[in-house]
Write an enzyme that holds these catalytic residues in place. Structure first.
Site, PDB file in Angstrom:
ATOM      1  N   ILE A 481      30.566   7.497  42.693  1.00  0.00           N
ATOM      2  CA  ILE A 481      31.466   6.341  42.723  1.00  0.00           C
ATOM      3  C   ILE A 481      32.633   6.579  43.671  1.00  0.00           C
ATOM      4  CG2 ILE A 481      30.832   5.626  40.390  1.00  0.00           C
ATOM      5  CD1 ILE A 481      33.344   6.939  39.312  1.00  0.00           C
ATOM      6  N   ALA A 523      35.827  10.146  32.554  1.00  0.00           N
ATOM      7  CA  ALA A 523      36.589  11.130  31.779  1.00  0.00           C
ATOM      8  C   ALA A 523      36.848  12.459  32.479  1.00  0.00           C
ATOM      9  CB  ALA A 523      35.894  11.399  30.433  1.00  0.00           C
ATOM     10  N   SER A 524      36.638  12.539  33.781  1.00  0.00           N
ATOM     11  CA  SER A 524      36.787  13.814  34.498  1.00  0.00           C
ATOM     12  C   SER A 524      35.960  14.897  33.823  1.00  0.00           C
ATOM     13  CB  SER A 524      38.257  14.253  34.565  1.00  0.00           C
ATOM     14  OG  SER A 524      39.053  13.219  35.074  1.00  0.00           O
ATOM     15  N   GLY A 731      39.718  14.381  38.569  1.00  0.00           N
ATOM     16  CA  GLY A 731      39.574  13.027  39.136  1.00  0.00           C
ATOM     17  C   GLY A 731      40.548  12.013  38.574  1.00  0.00           C
ATOM     18  N   GLU A 732      40.641  11.938  37.257  1.00  0.00           N
ATOM     19  CA  GLU A 732      41.538  10.953  36.651  1.00  0.00           C
ATOM     20  C   GLU A 732      42.978  11.437  36.642  1.00  0.00           C
ATOM     21  OE1 GLU A 732      39.430   9.231  32.795  1.00  0.00           O
ATOM     22  OE2 GLU A 732      39.733  11.374  32.757  1.00  0.00           O
TER      23      GLU A 732
END
Lengths: 772, 158
Positions: A481, A523-524, A731-732
């Site tokens: 993504i 959710a990483s 990531g988050e």
């Protein structure tokens, strides 16, 4: 290490720069039909009747569906969603009917001809009002909805989930406090704004099987929920996901896939495509939940937090099928990265007649960290302590317990190091400077933490195949993504099997018939969990290679080594085999063959995770905690409220950067998203709950000119022993806590506390004016 | 209505509706799907293509307007299997994440570097203001365009 820790180029970049990367919208199928949705003009109203007889007469229209055609409820954690509105509508934008036609123009024409008779009901347009005893109910049937046992909906109210966490004795804690500070905080709903709007195609086959092509983060979740809700066995459902043009959580769970599948059946089993326009993306697609928080903190004069009483209320909008987990996640980490011995936390996910909420990068945390990190600053000021010193004094270090009573593991990341790193790089300790009579430069800091918000049984798996020429194929369920996980996973395969990354192909699409299971791409969690699964799959491959090679080379397996695409006897590199000679079975000169195609597999689930106690919230929810901190230097114009971010410093303890360039890319990109949400973004409604800014002209997101003049990224690597090569997810995390750092800087510049987002120039100006 | 256009060097004769948009002709009729839809109102730049060398938002351009003109899309960049220096630089500088906005950015960058060989950082930021990216935070996109400019001037001086 040869491959892990190196900044190699993304393996999907070539396709993406040449325009050949496939996205769901690029897919056209033979006989494909197109659908357009009729949206509710009311936030809350009974549907009395729908007349679509004129619409059906439009040439090219195949069929029209309304809610009663599809009596199924769907949802990730709570089955509260309809396919199309039934009996009543719950937000302005809820799809009421769908026209399926040979082309979009016919569908658009027909939509205009559908007549719906509504009986308006009083809407709930403020999440605080939704909690009042006389509030209208958004879901009268809440008690009938199936839901995961981890959640606690309260029928007869608008509370979709109530999560409680209790630790120590909060009354005693407040008694021992010298100063008690209480504040309220607000955050509006916002959109993910993926550059690719939601797109999906569904086909119901005549044999009862289902095919889906979709821009989704979680093909297996779609397959499971669809199978459960429609009563179709999973082997009859195929979900295909190509590259996804940005998700940020908005394409997690399940969205419009059930609709297109059911429309296909109604339209005579032809494939049906739904592509949201940008305006529909704002109105129809799910959003980030709004937030209200109230925090009471008790602290001693020397800066020790003694007690905290916390209330978080999430504005879930019309449906909370995913949203319930946002409230839960914020609840179990409600204190932020600080040790609070006595705690009472309540986190509610509450229905309103706003657009429905879903996951959004760092969910629950972006919201509550706004509150906590503002509160920390205010409390520090109340007791006259430096805010860095105050944070460090209460830092949640290994050995201390989290809100759920989890003793932080020895090899967890270090919040203190993150805070110190950003303080140093921003040059903390100098007072605000007046540049001109109106312009002040000041600094602010905020910390952060998050663990993956997932059920304890969330699983990942991987398959590695050795091709006949010695190259490898890696297949994983994590979708691409934009986050780049698959590149890092290829590096892990390369490292484990000592083969160049160029010789590893990661299958560029996900297809639930072929792809190994992954719970969701959220959710990483995926670098950590797919990473572990990939290591295990690689070691399985290795074991199979060594098994055959030990027979051929006539040495025990532990005397063999794999390197540079060969397997050889340790200390005797001349006694070797090429991997390609083993790939599909080793053939002796006389034709005798041993071994066979080599296919490795691996899986991973979190170790010893638990459901949380329904009364006290105690237990083990966290696969791993990632810690970080943000610091900014801003220039504020006190006359106009304008701010410029001169410098941003971000530090994250990622354990190990498998690919530093990609880690930095996540951090820089996440921070700009964080600035954008914090400073400009907001769903604006009229008094009837209709969004008034559903386009990119009126809903501004950050452009190239809005980025900080300077951004320093600090990557801290305290490895976590059960992470792949020590890695944790990031990531988050990168999009957390920039807004409170900015607001804290405004506070230091002016003494004005702004506790409601966004920090738009207008809102800052208003807050400064009020003080004058 | 009949239009005659040259797309990525190939002459095409097409039957189009008077209200048909260039983006739809490219994506649906010619199956050049590298050009992306992002907003439909000219705010995001994902649909940027070149018409006679000028950057144009194909979601706001009627197909009939480009009759007789030359169109370049992302698929038309690079020669003989080689990438354009801008494409190379986007890969090298990590300017790509989800990739959806990438073709539009590259086409905009191409137009900039056609106009100006060595733009400053500020000029780059100003020029790409019409393109939105939700993933990268723009920093690496700006770096990639700077690097592409260097590559192009190096190749020219050879």
């Amino acid at each position: 290490m040869k491959y892990v820790g190196k900044s190699i180029q993304r393996i999907d970049a070539f396709e993406k720069v040449t325009g050949s990367a496939e996205y769901a919208g690029d897919i056209e199928l033979p006989g494909m039909l197109y659908t357009k949705l009729l949206l509710s003009p009311y936030a809350h109203a009974k549907i009395k009747s729908i007349d679509f007889s004129d619409a059906l007469k439009v040439p090219g229209v195949i069929t029209i569906a309304i809610g009663e055609d599809f009596p199924f409820r769907i949802g990730l954690y709570v089955n509260d969603r309809n396919i199309l509105a039934r009996k009543k509508v719950r937000w302005v934008g809820e799809p009421v009917a769908a026209v399926v036609a040979e082309n979009l123009e016919a569908a658009e024409e027909a939509i205009e001809l559908i007549k719906v008779d509504y009986e308006p009901l009083p809407p709930v347009l403020d999440v605080r009002d939704a909690l009042k005893p006389d509030a209208p109910l958004v879901h009268e049937e809440l008690g009938e909805y199936a839901h995961s046992p981890a959640f606690n909906p309260i029928p007869g109210t608008n509370i979709a989930n109530r999560f409680v966490v209790k630790k120590g004795n909060v009354e005693e804690g407040f008694k021992k406090s010298d100063v008690i500070v209480e504040n309220e905080f607000l955050m509006p709903q916002v959109s993910h704004v993926p550059m690719e709007p939601h797109t999906c195609i569904g086909q119901y086959m005549k044999d009862g099987s289902i095919k889906i092509w979709t821009s989704a983060q979680s093909p297996f979740a779609i397959r499971y929920i669809l199978g459960y809700s429609l009563g179709v066995p999973l082997h009859k459902i195929s979900v295909y996901v190509p590259y996804v043009g940005g998700g940020f959580g908005g394409k997690a769970g399940i969205n419009f896939e059930p609709l297109v599948v059911l429309l296909s059946k109604k339209a005579g089993y032809r494939p049906v495509k739904l592509e949201l326009t940008r305006e529909e993306q704002f109105m129809v697609a799910p959003v980030r939940q709004g937030f209200y928080g109230k925090i009471k903190t008790g602290v001693t004069r020397d800066g020790k937090i003694m007690a905290e009483k916390i209330l978080y209320v999430f504005d879930a909008g019309a449906y909370a099928d995913y949203g319930v987990n946002i409230g839960r996640a914020a609840g179990y980490s409600c204190t932020g990265p600080y040790y609070v011995p006595n705690l009472e936390g309540e986190s509610l996910t509450v229905y309103t007649n706003h657009p429905w909420g879903t996951a959004f990068r760092g969910f629950g945390h972006f919201e509550f960290l706004w509150a906590i990190e503002r509160q920390m600053e205010i409390v520090a000021a109340e007791i006259g302590m430096d805010p860095i010193e105050f944070r460090l004094k209460n830092a949640l270090l290994p050995g201390l317990t989290t809100p759920t009573g989890e003793k932080l593991r020895e090899d967890a990341g270090r919040i203190d190091q993150c805070i110190k790193a950003v303080a140093e790089k921003i040059g903390w300790g100098t007072p605000p400077v007046k540049i001109t009579p109106n312009k002040i430069r000041a600094k602010g800091i905020a910390a952060l933490w998050k663990a993956p918000a997932m059920p304890p049984n969330a699983a990942s798996s991987a398959i590695i195949k050795l091709n006949e020429d010695g190259t490898f194929l890696l297949s994983v369920g994590v979708t691409e993504i934009g986050q780049g996980t698959v590149t890092a996973l290829a590096q892990i395969v390369a490292e484990e099997l000592s083969v160049p990354v160029e010789k590893i192909k990661v299958v560029p699409f996900r297809h639930t018939d072929l792809t190994p299971y992954s719970w969701q791409t959220v959710a990483s969690r995926n670098l950590f969990m797919e990473g572990r699964a990939v290591i295990r799959a690689a070691r399985d491959v290795k074991e199979q290679i060594l098994e055959v090679a030990s027979q051929v080379l006539r040495v025990p397996k532990d005397d063999l080594e794999i390197e540079d695409e060969k397997v050889y006897v340790k200390g005797r590199p001349e006694w070797s085999l090429q991997l390609k000679d083993i790939a599909a079975g080793y053939v002796y000169p006389n034709g005798n063959t041993i071994g066979g195609p080599i296919i490795g597999r691996g899986y991973y689930v979190g170790s010893r995770l638990t459901y949380l106690d329904p009364e006290t919230g105690q237990g083990y929810p966290a696969l791993k905690w990632t810690f970080g901190a943000q610091a900014v230097e801003i220039e504020l114009d006190t006359e106009t409220g304008e701010i410029k971010i001169l410098k941003l410093v971000s530090a994250f303890d990622v354990g190990k950067a498998i690919n530093p360039m990609l880690v930095e890319g996540q951090i820089v990109g996440g921070c700009v998203q964080s600035i954008s949400l914090g400073m400009w973004e907001e769903y604006k409604y009229d008094k009837n709950g209709r969004m008034i800014n559903p386009n990119l002209t009126d809903y501004k997101i950050a452009r190239a000119g809005d980025i900080p003049e300077e951004h320093i990224v600090v990557i801290i690597e305290n490895p976590q022993k059960d992470g792949p090569y020590g890695a944790r997810g990031v990531g988050e995390l990168s999009m957390l806590s920039v807004p409170p750092a900015i607001a804290n800087a405004i506070f230091h510049a002016t003494g004005v506390n702004i506790n409601n987002l966004p920090l738009s120039f207008e809102n800052i100006w208003k807050a400064l004016k009020e003080k004058r | 209505m009949k239009i005659r256009i040259i797309v990525n060097g190939v002459e095409r004769e097409l039957e189009v509706e008077p209200n048909e948009l260039l983006i739809n002709v490219l994506r649906e009729k010619l199956r050049l799907t590298g050009t992306k839809y992002g907003c439909g109102i000219g705010e995001c730049g994902a649909c940027t293509v070149h018409v006679n060398g000028e950057p144009v938002l194909s979601c706001l351009t009627l197909a009939v307007e480009v009759d007789g003109k030359e169109i370049t899309t992302i698929e038309g960049l690079g020669k003989d299997g080689e990438l354009d220096p801008i494409q190379e630089a986007f890969i090298e500088e990590g300017a790509v994440q989800c990739g959806y906005c990438t073709p539009g950015f590259i086409m905009t960058a191409k137009a900039l570097l056609n106009e100006k060989i060595n733009p400053t950082r500020e000029e780059i930021i100003d020029y790409i203001k019409g393109n939105l990216c939700r993933c990268t935070g723009y920093v690496n996109i700006v770096k990639a365009i700077q690097k592409a400019a260097e590559k192009i001037s190096q190749r020219k001086s050879k």
